[in-house]
Scaffold this active site. Structure first.
Site, short mmCIF file in Angstrom:
data_model
loop_
_atom_site.label_atom_id
_atom_site.label_comp_id
_atom_site.label_asym_id
_atom_site.label_seq_id
_atom_site.Cartn_x
_atom_site.Cartn_y
_atom_site.Cartn_z
N CYS A 77 83.45 50.01 -10.39
CA CYS A 77 83.93 49.93 -9.00
C CYS A 77 82.80 50.36 -8.05
CB CYS A 77 85.17 50.80 -8.81
SG CYS A 77 85.91 50.61 -7.17
N THR A 81 110.87 53.07 0.25
CA THR A 81 111.59 51.80 0.39
C THR A 81 111.91 51.55 1.86
OG1 THR A 81 113.49 50.49 -0.31
CG2 THR A 81 113.88 52.85 0.02
N TYR A 82 111.93 50.28 2.21
CA TYR A 82 112.35 49.87 3.56
C TYR A 82 113.62 49.03 3.42
CZ TYR A 82 107.52 51.26 4.25
OH TYR A 82 106.33 51.96 4.24
N THR A 91 114.06 46.26 1.99
CA THR A 91 113.83 44.83 2.24
C THR A 91 113.24 44.19 0.98
OG1 THR A 91 111.62 45.23 3.09
CG2 THR A 91 113.39 45.15 4.70
N GLU A 120 104.39 44.39 1.03
CA GLU A 120 105.17 44.62 -0.19
C GLU A 120 104.26 44.60 -1.42
OE1 GLU A 120 109.59 42.95 0.74
OE2 GLU A 120 107.99 41.48 0.97
#
Length: 548
Positions: free
Chosen positions: A184, A442-443, A445, A519
């Site tokens: 990386c 969490t939302y 959705t 998301e």
């Protein structure tokens, strides 16, 4: 922050006081323009064109370019741009950014633009800039989830800069060692700069064999944690703690283990979200002028393509109809509903649950990518670690069998947390908070649907990652994983967690095609924290066994 270009000092820019920043910028501007005038007049005297900045000026100009685009303080952005214009007027070529935005996978217009953030995000940006001296691309992608970002920055700041068992330069060097295991270069570049800034010996950067023996001894643990943590035993711990003058104390070792696991998992996030090089680092800027089409042939050969080419197909290389993608979301929601109903009706026996775990663990071995496409090009960073051929291996390949790690026998909540907190106060608490935020975030959705309980899906992702590491939860039905995670998603998860350097944009685009980028970043937060916790569990269990 005194840089190697001598006269230029940058530390005043991190101040929250506008007057202090203004004074620092005046000093920087004078120093940079003095150097530029000297180069320009020297070239004129020799009758030569001024082609490029020399004598460390290039580094200062790249830094000013970064500040003009990425500083959360508008006064610094504007004045940095003015200094660059002043240099350009002297006939010296100034740098321009390469790439488009903080991520190669997410269109820039869909990320938070610096200068257009709301008050909450501005506070986070200012905090990040004040502590790191920069607003990095990881932060600009993580800010899709401000609650998590706040916890992440707090933890990272504590690990790198607050009181702790290890000296500052050791901390950054361990970060370099950890990030290098996954090639990386993004994280390696950042920590090389930080390592030198806190007084690290540049000779150590020529290879691990040039670092103190104590750090070299950490190489084996770094290697196993990154690729095969299930092989760590109390004998490995004993070796580090009992090597006479190069021995580690328990507190130092806990600090080192947390840093190693932090940077292994952050490498997963960096590749999983396609994080672009920082503007002032290698690959983030060029001094070459733009061509008519806004990029020149040299950029193409180095892998920097035009924005239209990179983001021509938001759904990825394989075009997918929106109807098909919508069906994918609906089908997933229907499966969640059916699984919930089955849970309510009947519960599988312990024997059946154990069988399902073993089946999922075995099947996870055969989840692999058929990608032949190149992942992000990175410069060779193998000098920062030994045994470059050592990588991720599945549990049972070549006839090797690794016993299942039962979470009920050794868990973060009941065992790991208290061990870390005892030997490195407050860090157990910070990590615990970060794990909980990622797991519970969490939302409600899913793509275009609102008021959805996503807990079943989040648990399936977390437990699938732990299953790949051999960790089993007795109370979880592993049959749910195959119902909720399709093959393309499993390929993405396994690649990002186990061999992140092989992650491609095609993989990112091919799972959850109708979901928002925020998301998909949320998925990456789950991958980061589940991986970190899995690595920690194996290391902390070995330390506990050594202590008892």
């Amino acid at each position: 922050m005194e840089e190697r270009e001598g006269e230029v000092r940058w530390d005043g820019l991190c101040s929250r006081d506008a007057a202090a920043r203004d004074a620092a910028l005046d000093t920087i501007g004078q120093a940079v323009l003095r150097r530029a005038e000297s180069i320009a007049s020297g070239a004129a005297a020799d009758g030569l064109p001024v082609l490029a900045a020399r004598d460390g000026l290039g580094e200062a100009l790249a830094r000013l370019l970064m500040l003009s685009k990425r500083c959360p303080f508008p006064d610094v952005r504007e004045k940095s741009e003015a200094i660059l214009s002043g240099v350009q007027e002297l006939g010296i070529r100034i740098p321009r950014p390469l790439g488009h935005g903080p991520s190669r996978f997410i269109p820039e217009k869909e990320t938070i633009q610096v200068g257009k953030e709301d008050a909450t995000m501005h506070t986070l940006f200012a905090e990040s800039f004040a502590t790191l001296g920069r607003l990095d691309n990881v932060t600009l992608v993580m800010v899709f989830h401000p609650q998590y970002l706040e916890s992440f920055l707090k933890t990272q700041h504590y690990l790198l800069q607050m009181d702790g068992p290890l000296p500052l330069h050791y901390r950054h060097y361990i970060g370099i060692m950890a990030a290098a295991r996954h090639q990386c270069s993004y994280l390696v570049n950042l920590h090389v700069n930080d390592f030198l800034h806190v007084g690290g010996d540049p000779k150590w950067l020529n290879g691990l064999e040039n670092a103190p023996q104590k750090l070299q001894n950490l190489g084996e643990l770094n290697k196993m944690l990154a690729h095969r943590p299930w092989l760590i035993t109390k004998e490995h711990i004993e070796q580090l703690l009992k090597t006479e003058e190069n021995s580690w104390s328990l507190a130092e070792l806990i600090h080192a283990v947390v840093l190693l696991t932090h940077y292994h998992s952050l490498a997963s996030f960096t590749f999983g979200c396609g994080i672009s090089p920082e503007i002032d680092c290698e690959g983030g800027h060029t001094f070459r002028p733009p061509s008519v089409s806004n990029y020149c042939i040299c950029d193409i050969t180095n892998g920097y393509h035009g924005v239209d080419e990179i983001h021509a197909s938001p759904a990825g290389i394989i075009p997918v109809s929106s109807t098909e993608s919508v069906c994918e979301v609906e089908a997933l929601m229907e499966k969640m509903k059916q699984l919930q109903e089955c849970r309510d009706e009947e519960e599988a026996s312990q024997e059946e649950m154990a069988t399902r775990f073993e089946r999922e663990k075995r099947e996870s071995m055969f989840v692999c990518s058929s990608e032949d496409e190149e992942s992000a090009a990175t410069r060779d960073v193998s000098r920062h670690f030994e045994d470059t051929s050592y990588g991720y291996k599945d549990f049972s390949r070549h006839g090797m069998h690794v016993p299942t790690f039962r979470a009920q026998d050794y868990s973060w909540e009941d065992h790991g947390y208290s061990l870390v907190n005892r030997l490195y106060p407050d860090v157990g608490q910070l990590l615990d908070e970060k794990f909980h935020i990622a797991y519970n975030l969490t939302y409600n959705t899913m793509a275009m649907h609102k008021d959805v309980d996503t807990s079943m899906l989040r648990r399936a992702i977390w437990n699938y990652i732990h299953c790949m590491f051999g960790i089993r939860y007795d109370d979880y039905d592993y049959g749910e994983i195959n119902q909720l995670l399709d093959r393309s998603f499993k390929v993405y998860i396994k690649t990002v967690v186990c061999t992140p350097e092989k992650t491609t944009k095609r993989m990112y685009d091919s799972f959850w095609r109708q979901f928002e980028h925020s998301e998909k970043v949320h998925v990456n937060l789950l991958l980061v924290e589940a991986r970190m916790q899995a690595e920690l569990l194996y290391a902390l269990r070995a330390i506990t066994r050594y202590m008892t």
